[in-house]
Motif scaffolding. Structure first.
Motif, PDB file in Angstrom:
ATOM      1  N   SER A 189       0.819  -1.210   0.000  1.00 55.06           N
ATOM      2  CA  SER A 189       0.000   0.000   0.000  1.00 55.06           C
ATOM      3  C   SER A 189       0.851   1.257   0.000  1.00 55.06           C
ATOM      4  O   SER A 189       0.538   2.242  -0.684  1.00 55.06           O
ATOM      5  N   ALA A 190       1.955   1.244   0.744  1.00 55.97           N
ATOM      6  CA  ALA A 190       2.802   2.431   0.850  1.00 55.97           C
ATOM      7  C   ALA A 190       3.426   2.835  -0.481  1.00 55.97           C
ATOM      8  O   ALA A 190       3.783   4.008  -0.671  1.00 55.97           O
ATOM      9  N   LEU A 191       3.543   1.903  -1.423  1.00 53.47           N
ATOM     10  CA  LEU A 191       4.195   2.206  -2.702  1.00 53.47           C
ATOM     11  C   LEU A 191       3.251   2.827  -3.732  1.00 53.47           C
ATOM     12  O   LEU A 191       3.711   3.273  -4.787  1.00 53.47           O
ATOM     13  N   VAL A 192       1.980   2.872  -3.446  1.00 54.48           N
ATOM     14  CA  VAL A 192       1.003   3.353  -4.427  1.00 54.48           C
ATOM     15  C   VAL A 192       0.275   4.567  -3.863  1.00 54.48           C
ATOM     16  O   VAL A 192      -0.429   4.464  -2.846  1.00 54.48           O
ATOM     17  N   ASP A 193       0.483   5.705  -4.500  1.00 54.08           N
ATOM     18  CA  ASP A 193      -0.194   6.948  -4.095  1.00 54.08           C
ATOM     19  C   ASP A 193       0.004   7.263  -2.618  1.00 54.08           C
ATOM     20  O   ASP A 193      -0.927   7.695  -1.917  1.00 54.08           O
ATOM     21  N   ASP A 194       1.221   7.023  -2.133  1.00 53.45           N
ATOM     22  CA  ASP A 194       1.559   7.319  -0.728  1.00 53.45           C
ATOM     23  C   ASP A 194       0.585   6.671   0.252  1.00 53.45           C
ATOM     24  O   ASP A 194       0.252   7.243   1.300  1.00 53.45           O
ATOM     25  N   GLY A 195       0.140   5.453  -0.072  1.00 51.24           N
ATOM     26  CA  GLY A 195      -0.740   4.730   0.832  1.00 51.24           C
ATOM     27  C   GLY A 195      -2.201   5.125   0.736  1.00 51.24           C
ATOM     28  O   GLY A 195      -3.012   4.664   1.548  1.00 51.24           O
ATOM     29  N   ARG A 196      -2.571   5.918  -0.259  1.00 51.02           N
ATOM     30  CA  ARG A 196      -3.955   6.407  -0.354  1.00 51.02           C
ATOM     31  C   ARG A 196      -4.800   5.640  -1.364  1.00 51.02           C
ATOM     32  O   ARG A 196      -5.972   5.961  -1.556  1.00 51.02           O
ATOM     33  N   ASP A 197      -4.224   4.654  -2.043  1.00 49.33           N
ATOM     34  CA  ASP A 197      -5.027   3.886  -2.994  1.00 49.33           C
ATOM     35  C   ASP A 197      -6.136   3.153  -2.238  1.00 49.33           C
ATOM     36  O   ASP A 197      -5.857   2.418  -1.267  1.00 49.33           O
ATOM     37  N   PRO A 198      -7.397   3.324  -2.627  1.00 49.27           N
ATOM     38  CA  PRO A 198      -8.505   2.749  -1.841  1.00 49.27           C
ATOM     39  C   PRO A 198      -8.489   1.230  -1.779  1.00 49.27           C
ATOM     40  O   PRO A 198      -8.814   0.645  -0.736  1.00 49.27           O
ATOM     41  N   PHE A 199      -8.117   0.560  -2.871  1.00 45.41           N
ATOM     42  CA  PHE A 199      -8.100  -0.896  -2.888  1.00 45.41           C
ATOM     43  C   PHE A 199      -7.045  -1.427  -1.921  1.00 45.41           C
ATOM     44  O   PHE A 199      -7.325  -2.286  -1.068  1.00 45.41           O
ATOM     45  N   LEU A 200      -5.829  -0.922  -2.013  1.00 55.05           N
ATOM     46  CA  LEU A 200      -4.733  -1.433  -1.193  1.00 55.05           C
ATOM     47  C   LEU A 200      -4.872  -1.018   0.270  1.00 55.05           C
ATOM     48  O   LEU A 200      -4.550  -1.798   1.177  1.00 55.05           O
ATOM     49  N   SER A 201      -5.335   0.193   0.528  1.00 57.43           N
ATOM     50  CA  SER A 201      -5.499   0.618   1.924  1.00 57.43           C
ATOM     51  C   SER A 201      -6.617  -0.173   2.601  1.00 57.43           C
ATOM     52  O   SER A 201      -6.517  -0.512   3.788  1.00 57.43           O
ATOM     53  N   ALA A 202      -7.684  -0.509   1.847  1.00 60.96           N
ATOM     54  CA  ALA A 202      -8.748  -1.348   2.416  1.00 60.96           C
ATOM     55  C   ALA A 202      -8.229  -2.750   2.705  1.00 60.96           C
ATOM     56  O   ALA A 202      -8.575  -3.354   3.742  1.00 60.96           O
ATOM     57  N   ALA A 203      -7.411  -3.280   1.807  1.00 63.33           N
ATOM     58  CA  ALA A 203      -6.825  -4.608   2.021  1.00 63.33           C
ATOM     59  C   ALA A 203      -5.949  -4.612   3.264  1.00 63.33           C
ATOM     60  O   ALA A 203      -5.996  -5.551   4.080  1.00 63.33           O
ATOM     61  N   GLU A 204      -5.164  -3.549   3.443  1.00 60.57           N
ATOM     62  CA  GLU A 204      -4.300  -3.461   4.615  1.00 60.57           C
ATOM     63  C   GLU A 204      -5.119  -3.458   5.904  1.00 60.57           C
ATOM     64  O   GLU A 204      -4.789  -4.158   6.867  1.00 60.57           O
ATOM     65  N   ARG A 205      -6.214  -2.707   5.925  1.00 61.78           N
ATOM     66  CA  ARG A 205      -7.051  -2.633   7.128  1.00 61.78           C
ATOM     67  C   ARG A 205      -7.734  -3.959   7.434  1.00 61.78           C
ATOM     68  O   ARG A 205      -7.965  -4.298   8.595  1.00 61.78           O
ATOM     69  N   ALA A 206      -8.056  -4.722   6.400  1.00 65.71           N
ATOM     70  CA  ALA A 206      -8.804  -5.969   6.585  1.00 65.71           C
ATOM     71  C   ALA A 206      -7.937  -7.117   7.084  1.00 65.71           C
ATOM     72  O   ALA A 206      -8.450  -8.089   7.651  1.00 65.71           O
TER      73      ALA A 206
END
Length: 412
Positions: free
Chosen positions: A234-251
């Protein structure tokens, strides 16, 4: 896999050497993995290695006279008909109930249980608390997970069937032998491997365009595979703001363990090579009894305490627990100790297959939604397998998806 399909592939590894948690350290001739590692026979990892022509030596974990630890005493661990009849761990009604469940597991439609926790399933299927406790212990063993109120019953029972069926194999030379063989196969296929190359950003405009490395280097690619954990990806894409990857990280709910590495000059009790905690989430195995991991005549032990979500133990408490277990199984071990190391908290898997997310089917998909030609691989990705099996299955799928993308330049 991508290179064998004709892609030009570059692997960027931020460390000076490959392997991550598959690395093996040599200390006084003892070859220690990063915690207890085993390759599941008949699983996706073994299938992928076979297709790549990777041949590994080693042997199955010892199955003779396994032990169970309950209430500070050793018992025979039921692993077959004879041990089931002879163990003092269970009463007769519990033995009959356990035999019925184990006979039914290989025939279960586990997919229908993906949305049920293993605790819920066992409460509905088993009347006796002793039987439930033993099955939960074996589920911890096969999946490394100490979270019965979260873990999907479908995922847990599939893994239980795999572990109690074909079983596992310990590798000669440790998992470094697997890592070394994979690196050789990659280079033979034409993969460019760059060590000490830290990727800082995936550049995209809705479609992957390039990678930016530490130091400012920018490299164009047609497709990118992030073989990382959810936080790092997640940190490598849009400074961690990509909705798909940030949601995956939270889950994601990580699976963790505290681990003990022990090298002994000799084993005080040679017949005691495996023990499983029943009323405590512990594990003990002499891995050198199945694989070449120790100097001749010596013994390498790997033990673990499976940590519940949010659980954290003080080092003193952890050490005392390991010592008490060793005193019970291998009295006299202290005088034979040559090497000892405790890892207080090790991430085993990045995401527990949770019933609330539909088990394995609810894990993060391998194709990043909203960014064309960006793919994921890891033990938290895709609907297939647990532990290293999930890593191999998702990596293989990501490779084929990347090759199918426009162009043939792929970065991992």
């Amino acid at each position: 896999f991508a290179a064998r399909e004709g892609a030009r592939v570059t692997l960027f590894e931020r460390m000076a050497e490959p392997g991550g948690r598959a690395r093996t350290r040599n200390e006084q001739g003892f070859l220690f993995n990063m915690g207890p590692h085993a390759l599941y026979r008949g699983g996706p990892a073994e299938a992928a290695l076979g297709d790549l022509g990777v041949e590994l030596s080693g042997a199955s974990a010892p199955t003779s006279a396994p032990l169970a630890i309950h209430s500070g005493r050793l018992h025979a661990l039921p692993g077959g008909f004879v041990s089931l009849l002879s163990t003092g761990l269970l009463r007769l009604p519990e033995k009959l109930e356990l035999a019925r469940l184990l006979g039914a597991v290989p025939r279960l439609d586990t997919a229908s249980l993906d949305g049920v926790t293993i605790a819920e399933y066992l409460r509905s299927e088993l009347r006796h608390a002793g039987t439930r406790q033993l099955v939960e212990a074996v589920v911890r063993l096969t999946g490394y997970a100490n979270a019965p109120e979260l873990l999907s019953a479908g995922a847990a029972l599939s893994q239980l069937a795999l572990g109690t069926g074909a079983g596992v194999r310990y590798l000669d030379g440790g998992w470094q032998s697997l890592e070394d063989a994979l690196e050789r196969r990659a280079r033979e296929a034409g993969v460019e491997v760059r060590f000490g190359a830290r990727v800082e950003e995936v550049e995209h405009d809705g479609r992957v365009r390039a990678l930016r490395l530490a130091g400012g280097e920018r490299v164009d690619f047609d497709a990118v595979i992030l073989a990382l954990g959810p936080t790092e990806a997640s940190a490598l894409v849009d400074d961690g703001r990509d909705p798909f990857l940030s949601a995956a990280e939270r889950a994601c709910v990580p699976v963790r363990a505290a681990c003990l590495d022990l090298g002994l000059e000799r084993l005080p009790q040679p017949a005691r090579t495996f023990a499983l905690g029943i009323d405590a989430a512990t594990y003990f195995s002499v891995h050198s009894s199945s694989a070449r991991l120790a100097p001749e005549g010596h013994a390498l032990i790997q033990a673990a305490r499976y940590l519940a979500p949010g659980e954290s133990l003080r080092r003193e408490e952890l050490e005392a627990g390991f010592d008490a277990m060793l005193d019970l199984i291998q009295p006299g071990w202290r005088k034979q100790t040559l090497v000892r190391r405790v890892m207080r908290e090790l991430v085993v898997v990045r995401d527990l297959p949770q019933a609330s997310r539909g088990g394995l089917a609810g894990r993060t998909p391998g194709a990043v939604d909203g960014i064309a030609n960006l793919f994921l691989a890891g033990d938290w990705v895709g609907p297939t397998g647990m532990l290293a099996d999930a890593s191999f299955a998702s990596a293989r799928e990501a490779a084929f998806l990347a090759v199918a993308a426009r162009g043939l330049g792929v970065a991992a």
